[in-house]
Structure formats: structure tokens, C-alpha cells
Design an enzyme around this catalytic site. Structure first.
Site, PDB file in Angstrom:
ATOM      1  N   LYS A 186       0.821  -1.208   0.000  1.00 38.82           N
ATOM      2  CA  LYS A 186       0.000   0.000   0.000  1.00 38.82           C
ATOM      3  C   LYS A 186       0.866   1.276   0.000  1.00 38.82           C
ATOM      4  CE  LYS A 186      -4.197  -1.805   0.075  1.00 38.82           C
ATOM      5  NZ  LYS A 186      -4.143  -3.273  -0.036  1.00 38.82           N
TER       6      LYS A 186
HETATM    7  C1  LIG Z   1      -5.472  -4.080   0.641  1.00 32.54           C
HETATM    8  C2  LIG Z   1      -6.931  -3.884   0.641  1.00 32.54           C
HETATM    9  C3  LIG Z   1      -7.739  -4.272   1.720  1.00 32.54           C
HETATM   10  C4  LIG Z   1      -7.248  -5.127   2.839  1.00 32.54           C
HETATM   11  O1  LIG Z   1      -6.168  -4.675   3.540  1.00 32.54           O
HETATM   12  P1  LIG Z   1      -5.177  -5.686   4.301  1.00 32.54           P
HETATM   13  O2  LIG Z   1      -4.408  -4.753   5.176  1.00 32.54           O
HETATM   14  O3  LIG Z   1      -4.325  -6.347   3.261  1.00 32.54           O
HETATM   15  O4  LIG Z   1      -5.998  -6.638   5.073  1.00 32.54           O
HETATM   16  C5  LIG Z   1      -9.079  -3.944   1.701  1.00 32.54           C
HETATM   17  N1  LIG Z   1      -9.628  -3.298   0.660  1.00 32.54           N
HETATM   18  C6  LIG Z   1      -8.897  -2.932  -0.405  1.00 32.54           C
HETATM   19  C7  LIG Z   1      -9.558  -2.201  -1.528  1.00 32.54           C
HETATM   20  C8  LIG Z   1      -7.532  -3.231  -0.464  1.00 32.54           C
HETATM   21  O5  LIG Z   1      -6.829  -2.883  -1.553  1.00 32.54           O
END
Ligand SMILES: *Cc1c(COP(=O)(O)O)cnc(C)c1O
Length: 402
Positions: A186
């Protein structure tokens, strides 16, 4: 795009401060920790950055969605509308609180289509989750107007869009609450981690208690205090090391976004040369976090053909129409109703024998408007650090594809 590209002395310093106290837990140990509360500080600074009153840290973006839905009171018998282009986590969380995900189309923003959203509202709809996919916002003005008209709360899945804004207002702050992810890929990362933001103090207290086994946080909102519990909860607590890294990454977020904007513009100029190319609608280019460059070819055949040439020249783009992580018709386990539960839950309800009645069924052809958009879509992730050599390689690949 991932914050680990800029890990440095700042993250190390923050972590060292935690290790020096020996306290990795976010609550208690007041004597040992010598006033160091990294997770709490991360929450306060993240809330301030987003322009909201409260933030609750949790273990992941998926946990953030689940904790938010639980605190909103969503559960069995309820429906939650989200979009068919998102990460699987969005609907996993809906199932996990016992509700049923309902999928709506995306439009040229690649986010929730307001018209289809309204068409899918039923008396059972208890929440709406627009997802700000790939750093650019959903049509929040239209979505909030529809939600308000029907009296349904909005949870924004902002996992991919920290720092994104519409007319200066941060994504995640339009609805009742907004969730974020700090997973390894992210825009800013703590390895694993998540956050929920809200202006609603009661909702915040329920989230704070739910992610800590339901322990009473009433006399001390956002932290422990009382001895009792007013509802059952679970453990989704973030640890101090994640809070420490989060503080260092948050301080870099605006620099990350500025670098991505420069690199996205460079990539956009290169990609513009493709005959017939058009770009994703970004509602407010000044508020784009610029993690991805999304572009359309005139039809699916040309998108595939162009991408073949780009890939052969070392610069293949992501073709999300074939992506099994982010696109409804490719979620084979959802479509098949695959689950570990012997009863078949959440796809079946057990009525007598092991072979229960089908509760929900997902048809792969249910989102034709989205398919017509996704089939023509190619995407380049935008790095924070883009070398001259890499840009040159992409340029050559695009020339070959022309
Ligand atoms: C990455 C992501 C999540 C989940 O996040 P994690 O920290 O990996 O559990 C939820 N929604 C979207 C749109 C994502 O890209």
C-alpha cells in the site's frame, strides 16, 4: 506506490524508541513505557491528517472493515452493497459479520456507479461500501446523496487511497467512517496494519472496545479503563512496532504522493501516444494520490494486443479483467460458494441435513457494465522512485505497441 520504497532512518529511529522501553503492547505498562504510546500517537496524527476527530488502529485493512461493520451494527439478515472491482477483503469482511455482499457496477471512475447503487438498495441494505480503488475517488457527492435519501450509512474502503481528496476533503471522511490498509504493497505501509477514521465518538468507542475483546473503554475513550464489557468482541489490536513505523510513514505520505504525481504525469505522457487511448476519470486531479495510471483502449482485443507488445518489451501493464484478486467474475471461490464450514455457511443455511439451502448465489455475468469497462482497461502501478532507464524502457515498449 509501496511505502517500503522509502524506508529509512526515520522508521529505524521510531522502532528503536519502542524497543528501548521493552513494551510492544499498545495499552498498559505505564511505568516501563516512559510515556511512549506509538499506536495512540499514530491514531491521533492520522486523524489530524485526514481532518477527522477519531482514528482506531487495528491489525489490517481487512480487520478495519470488519471492526467498522461490527461497530455499525451490521450482521445476519443484512445486505451490504459494494462494487465488483475491489480486493476480496471488502466482501470477506461483510461475510465475516454474517451479512450478505451485494455487488454493484463500476463506472469510468472505476469505482461505484451511483445509478446501479441506487437500483440495488433493498429494505435489507444496512451499509454501502464505495471503494476508492487505485488512489482515485468514488463519486462521493452522488453516493452520499443517495445514501442519505435512503438513511443508509456509508463506510468508505480507502485502503488504496490514503491522502486522496476531493476539493481538499480527504477520502475516508465523507461517510460515517473510512478504513485504511498499511499492508506491504500500500501507499504507506507498516507491514500489516489498518485504521478506521470517524467523527462519531460513540462509533469510535464501540470500535475501540470491539477490537479489544469488548473490554470497557467508556471512562477512557480510545484506551482501556473499566473492568466490565458491554458486548462481545475480538482481538484486532495493533502493536507498538507497527504504530512506530506508521508514524514515520505518515510523515512521508505527502512527499510520496508528490513524487507519484510527477511519475504518473511522465508515464501519462508516454502512454498518450497509443492510438485511441483514453484515461480513467479522476474527479479531482489535484487530489489524486497517483498510485496508478489507468487507461483504456478502444476495445478488449486492442487492449490485449497492446499489452502483449508492452509485455514482450519488458513493460507489461496489469490487465485487471483477468485478475483473480480484484474482479468479481474471477473470484472462483465466491462464485462456487467454497467455504471450510461443513454447514456451507455463509453460502448455505443448514436446514436439517449437511446439504443446506443455498442462501446466496453469485452469477459471473451479473455486472455487464463493469465488464465492458474492465475489458478495455490497462493499468501501470506508479512507483515512488522511477528511474530514467525504466521510463525509457516503457517509452520504447509503447512505441513498439503503436
Ligand atoms: C489491501 C486492501 C484491503 C485489505 O487490507 P489488508 O491490510 O491487506 O488486510 C481492503 N480493501 C482494499 C480495496 C484493499 O486494496
Amino acid at each position: 506506490m509501496p511505502g517500503f520504497e522509502v524506508f529509512g532512518a526515520e522508521e529505524k529511529k521510531e522502532i528503536a524508541e519502542v524497543l528501548d522501553t521493552g513494551v510492544l503492547f499498545r495499552y498498559e505498562f505505564p511505568n516501563e513505557r516512559r510515556g511512549i504510546y506509538k499506536v495512540r500517537q499514530f491514531e491521533e496524527e492520522f486523524a489530524r491528517y485526514c481532518g477527522v476527530k477519531h482514528a482506531q488502529a487495528v491489525t489490517s485493512g481487512t480487520a478495519a472493515l470488519k471492526v467498522a461493520l461490527a461497530a455499525m451494527g451490521v450482521g445476519p439478515g443484512d445486505e451490504v452493497i459494494t462494487q465488483g472491482f475491489t480486493f476480496v477483503a471488502t466482501w470477506e469482511a461483510i461475510f465475516d459479520v454474517g451479512a450478505v455482499p451485494v455487488f454493484a457496477e463500476v463506472d469510468d471512475t472505476l469505482n461505484l456507479d451511483p445509478t446501479d447503487l441506487e437500483a440495488k438498495i433493498t429494505p435489507q441494505t444496512r451499509a454501502i461500501i464505495p471503494v476508492h480503488m487505485m488512489g482515485a475517488p468514488a463519486r462521493m457527492a452522488e453516493i452520499m446523496a443517495i445514501a442519505d435519501r435512503h438513511g443508509i450509512p456509508v463506510l468508505e474502503d480507502t485502503a488504496q487511497a490514503p491522502g486522496t481528496a476531493i476539493d481538499g476533503k480527504k477520502c475516508g471522511s465523507f461517510g460515517l467512517c473510512g478504513t485504511f490498509s498499511f499492508d506491504p504493497v500500500k501507499t504507506m505501509t507498516t507491514g500489516e496494519g489498518g485504521m478506521i477514521i470517524t467523527d462519531d465518538q460513540d462509533l469510535w468507542r464501540r470500535m475501540s472496545e470491539y477490537q479489544d475483546h469488548g473490554h470497557d473503554h467508556v471512562p477512557n475513550p480510545g484506551a482501556r479503563g473499566g473492568e466490565g464489557r458491554s458486548f462481545i468482541g475480538f482481538n484486532y489490536r495493533m502493536m507498538e512496532l507497527q504504530g512506530a513505523i506508521g508514524l514515520a510513514q505518515l510523515a512521508k505520505l505527502d512527499h510520496i504522493i508528490a513524487a507519484q504525481r510527477r511519475n504518473k504525469e511522465a508515464l501519462r505522457q508516454v502512454v498518450s501516444r497509443l492510438p485511441g487511448v483514453t484515461f480513467r476519470t479522476v474527479l479531482d486531479p489535484a487530489g489524486d494520490n497517483a498510485s496508478f495510471l489507468a487507461f483504456f483502449l478502444p476495445d478488449a482485443a486492442s487492449a490485449l494486443k497492446v499489452n502483449e507488445t508492452l509485455a514482450a518489451n519488458g513493460a507489461g501493464a496489469v490487465y485487471f479483467a483477468n485478475n483473480t484478486w480484484h474482479y468479481y467474475p474471477k473470484w472462483e471461490h465466491l462464485l462456487a460458494g467454497s467455504t471450510l464450514a461443513k454447514s456451507g455457511w455463509p453460502f448455505k443455511v443448514k436446514e436439517g441435513g449437511a446439504d443446506g439451502r443455498r442462501r446466496v448465489h453469485y452469477d459471473p455475468r451479473a455486472l455487464p457494465k463493469s465488464a465492458a469497462i474492465m475489458d478495455r482497461l490497462l493499468v501501470y502501478p506508479v512507483p515512488i522512485k522511477l528511474s530514467e532507464e525504466r521510463l525509457e524502457q516503457i517509452e520504447q515498449a509503447v512505441k513498439a505497441a503503436c
